[in-house]
Design a protein around this motif. Sequence first.
Motif, PDB file in Angstrom:
ATOM      1  N   THR A  30     -39.736  -5.256  17.885  1.00 53.93           N
ATOM      2  CA  THR A  30     -39.509  -4.710  16.536  1.00 53.93           C
ATOM      3  C   THR A  30     -40.830  -4.506  15.812  1.00 53.93           C
ATOM      4  O   THR A  30     -41.063  -3.449  15.198  1.00 53.93           O
ATOM      5  N   LEU A  31     -41.709  -5.502  15.882  1.00 54.12           N
ATOM      6  CA  LEU A  31     -43.009  -5.398  15.222  1.00 54.12           C
ATOM      7  C   LEU A  31     -43.828  -4.241  15.802  1.00 54.12           C
ATOM      8  O   LEU A  31     -44.432  -3.459  15.050  1.00 54.12           O
ATOM      9  N   VAL A  32     -43.837  -4.147  17.123  1.00 54.38           N
ATOM     10  CA  VAL A  32     -44.597  -3.078  17.772  1.00 54.38           C
ATOM     11  C   VAL A  32     -44.010  -1.714  17.406  1.00 54.38           C
ATOM     12  O   VAL A  32     -44.753  -0.761  17.095  1.00 54.38           O
ATOM     13  N   GLY A 133     -39.144  -5.014   8.185  1.00 55.62           N
ATOM     14  CA  GLY A 133     -38.467  -4.699   9.447  1.00 55.62           C
ATOM     15  C   GLY A 133     -37.922  -5.938  10.128  1.00 55.62           C
ATOM     16  O   GLY A 133     -36.787  -5.940  10.638  1.00 55.62           O
ATOM     17  N   ILE A 134     -38.699  -7.020  10.157  1.00 55.76           N
ATOM     18  CA  ILE A 134     -38.246  -8.268  10.779  1.00 55.76           C
ATOM     19  C   ILE A 134     -37.051  -8.837  10.017  1.00 55.76           C
ATOM     20  O   ILE A 134     -36.066  -9.310  10.623  1.00 55.76           O
ATOM     21  N   ALA A 135     -37.115  -8.806   8.675  1.00 55.74           N
ATOM     22  CA  ALA A 135     -36.007  -9.336   7.872  1.00 55.74           C
ATOM     23  C   ALA A 135     -34.725  -8.557   8.127  1.00 55.74           C
ATOM     24  O   ALA A 135     -33.633  -9.143   8.254  1.00 55.74           O
ATOM     25  N   ALA A 136     -34.835  -7.223   8.209  1.00 52.35           N
ATOM     26  CA  ALA A 136     -33.649  -6.401   8.467  1.00 52.35           C
ATOM     27  C   ALA A 136     -33.109  -6.639   9.870  1.00 52.35           C
ATOM     28  O   ALA A 136     -31.883  -6.761  10.069  1.00 52.35           O
ATOM     29  N   ALA A 137     -33.990  -6.723  10.854  1.00 55.35           N
ATOM     30  CA  ALA A 137     -33.556  -6.969  12.236  1.00 55.35           C
ATOM     31  C   ALA A 137     -32.884  -8.333  12.352  1.00 55.35           C
ATOM     32  O   ALA A 137     -31.841  -8.478  13.022  1.00 55.35           O
ATOM     33  N   TYR A 138     -33.458  -9.336  11.706  1.00 52.32           N
ATOM     34  CA  TYR A 138     -32.873 -10.679  11.732  1.00 52.32           C
ATOM     35  C   TYR A 138     -31.479 -10.683  11.110  1.00 52.32           C
ATOM     36  O   TYR A 138     -30.538 -11.292  11.658  1.00 52.32           O
ATOM     37  N   SER A 139     -31.327 -10.010   9.991  1.00 50.05           N
ATOM     38  CA  SER A 139     -30.023  -9.981   9.318  1.00 50.05           C
ATOM     39  C   SER A 139     -28.969  -9.313  10.189  1.00 50.05           C
ATOM     40  O   SER A 139     -27.824  -9.777  10.272  1.00 50.05           O
ATOM     41  N   ARG A 144     -24.208 -10.417  14.568  1.00 49.68           N
ATOM     42  CA  ARG A 144     -23.736 -10.245  15.949  1.00 49.68           C
ATOM     43  C   ARG A 144     -23.912  -8.823  16.487  1.00 49.68           C
ATOM     44  O   ARG A 144     -23.257  -8.442  17.465  1.00 49.68           O
ATOM     45  N   PHE A 145     -24.741  -8.018  15.897  1.00 52.15           N
ATOM     46  CA  PHE A 145     -25.002  -6.690  16.447  1.00 52.15           C
ATOM     47  C   PHE A 145     -25.967  -6.816  17.616  1.00 52.15           C
ATOM     48  O   PHE A 145     -26.800  -7.733  17.671  1.00 52.15           O
ATOM     49  N   SER A 146     -25.871  -5.883  18.552  1.00 51.08           N
ATOM     50  CA  SER A 146     -26.726  -5.913  19.731  1.00 51.08           C
ATOM     51  C   SER A 146     -28.186  -5.692  19.330  1.00 51.08           C
ATOM     52  O   SER A 146     -28.486  -5.240  18.223  1.00 51.08           O
ATOM     53  N   ARG A 147     -29.077  -5.993  20.225  1.00 49.98           N
ATOM     54  CA  ARG A 147     -30.502  -5.844  19.927  1.00 49.98           C
ATOM     55  C   ARG A 147     -30.866  -4.379  19.707  1.00 49.98           C
ATOM     56  O   ARG A 147     -31.684  -4.054  18.841  1.00 49.98           O
ATOM     57  N   GLU A 148     -30.272  -3.469  20.508  1.00 49.43           N
ATOM     58  CA  GLU A 148     -30.586  -2.050  20.355  1.00 49.43           C
ATOM     59  C   GLU A 148     -30.168  -1.548  18.975  1.00 49.43           C
ATOM     60  O   GLU A 148     -30.938  -0.868  18.289  1.00 49.43           O
TER      61      GLU A 148
END
Length: 758
Positions: A30-32, A133-139, A144-148
């Motif tokens: 995500t960071l990259v 971006g990290i905060a949104a991805a973590y939330s 329970r959403f997939s990583r993609e």
Amino acid sequence: MNTNTDVKTHTIKNSGLRKKLTELAFYMVTLVSVTVIWCIVLKIWRADFHIPFDYGTELGNDALGASTWIKSYLQNGFSWEQSDFSVPFSTDRKAEFGVDRIVLLLEILLSRLFSSYGSCLNALYLLSFLITGIAAAYSLRCMRFSREISLSGAVIYTFLQYHMMRGEMHLYLSFYYSAPLAVLIMLWLTDESLLTERFSRCALGRVKRGQILFGFFSWIIGLQQPYYAFFAAIGIAFALFCSLLQKKISSAWESAVYLSIIAVTTLAGNIDALLNASDLTMQYLRQQRTVGGVEFYGLKIINLLLPVQNHRLPVLAKLRQRYDILVGAGDNEAGWVSLGLLLAICLCVALVSCLVHDGADRRLKICGRYILVFLLISTVGGGSSFIGLIFPFLRCYNRTVIFIAMFCVISFAILTEKIKNLFASRGILILLTLFALWDQTTCENIFSYDATEKAYTQDREFIQAIEAIMPEGACIFELPTLPTGTTSVRSLKDNELCRPYLHARSTRWLHMYSVGSRTDRYVTLLHGMPLRMALDVMVCCGFEGIYIDSRGYSPEQWQEVTAVMDSIGNTTAILSADAQQIFYSLTDHAADLRERLGEEKLRQYADFWLNCPDITCFSASALPYTEQVAPRGDGIALPPGCMQYGPYISLEPGDYVVCLVGDHLKGLEYDVSHANGTAQLQLQFLSREDESVRYSFHVAEKLSGVEMRCTNGTKDDALLRGLFLFRAEQSDEISGVTDFFTQSARLETAQEKAEKDE
């Protein structure tokens, strides 16, 4: 048997470790991804990272204010108080409202890592994308959403047009990482089952892991600037209301705890500003923050749905431009909240879902309800208007878009999950993400790197030339002076007078200060004086140079200013490359003044002026006259028969003293009148000399249109420099002003005579 158990335990541990490493790898990806997209969208390879991306834009120069603090940390280390850009006093950052403590910590850390403030500012801007971006991805992962899908949603949310338009100009608003965390709290309070099971497990007795974590998130939210904390509190308050309706007492108490943490943390972060705010500061805030501002900066639903301004597709760009022209939108930040086509569709789907009783996904319904609440609160004429009648200090309700957008991103994740399950294709997800990025960002978001580098280099070289002729630690005053509450004048925009300090290495400057501070009172005091008189005060207080920006003056005013400066002997002038700024060294003039007055007398005068005496000064050039008058030095030459009148002010009952300074004033006729000059007040002369005249008068009832007039009934010209008005009880101020300007006038007369003799 034991062997099998050990094997199972070892397998479970390995499986848990593998999951953690996989999850860590996801956040690294995500960071990259955010970094790469950031570089591509902004074309970072065209920039010099040591030079700030934003060195003042057409939309505003708030980036210069943030840069000033970063530069001070680089130069002096961290301190709440800084004096190098607000001499002869200091500026206390604790006295500022709404300082984001997390961003402040990042500023301090980066100032230890980089050698230039530009690098720190640019790195902070990149961090605003990475942390968001990290905060949104973590939330999204917690839901329970997939990583993609989580990565896709995080990228879309991070590159909202709102973020791109805030830029470095509104650096603190670019850090909206707390919104996804606040949305998690709202969903937890609404239904625990929406989040992963680990949050519901107990950690300390009956206290659940989620409760501890969300208490920590509430503290983080409270550390941010008040806007985002307040909007987060609105969403949590809605969850509290729903819990009470459903008689979920435990959930209601939990909501109240989170609200309390946010409120206490926000209050603690601003307690110094609240306790130390002067009456002038609060008066200024009340004037600036009204319900009218709430309406002006409120959210318009159509702005959420319209294409972004300057869209990449010409047809959509013209559509948006046509709307902005028809409604006169201009550069109002309320127009920066476009969600883009993809999230706009998700907004509509979520709103429709919350109105459908059956068949809709429950998660979509909940998102729709929260979106509806934020729309009802923040839309122009909605709940914000009622709140604004009571509490107008937070006026930009368009900024709730970051919460609305997060619920739209969750709706996007839900819909994408269904599509992905239906078609079993990652290609669709990638295409949707790329389309959203293309749709939400524009070429206008790219900074003007070449123009910025040119302006930056030019200013740096000018300040280097100044410091080459100035002693180390020299104090430099900046003109034009800006009175209380004024942030720009003519073509000189907000915070542009911060630029010299950003390049300074050995000199100290005066520009940045807060309303109601000692520096503000000092500058306001000088603002009312004629320039030549003000220069004497500046030099007396330790200033050894004057930096003047021509963009703050009309052509006529600029000629007058330079004429006054050129009339001073023993000065060295340096002109900037574009001839817009000029610098005058006053070191020789200061030495001459010190020699003529003596160190002890000069110290007494400095103490007097640095205490910011409460006086009202009217510059001679600002007063009206009956005949044609001519500027002479820092004053106005009154020919025989000429009358000076005005300044048409209102006075409360009491005793007043007027002090006029200039030359050949003893033989003039004086009176104080009102009612268009038909009614006069009785005067009592306190002193009457050529260099100064003092008289007192009494006001029995409140009067308006008061004039303090003088008429030249002699055969010679008289010189009027300024008119000072005091209340009679201000004996120290009266004697101090009279003594200083009388001595100053005598020194000038002696200098003029010496020049004539030569």
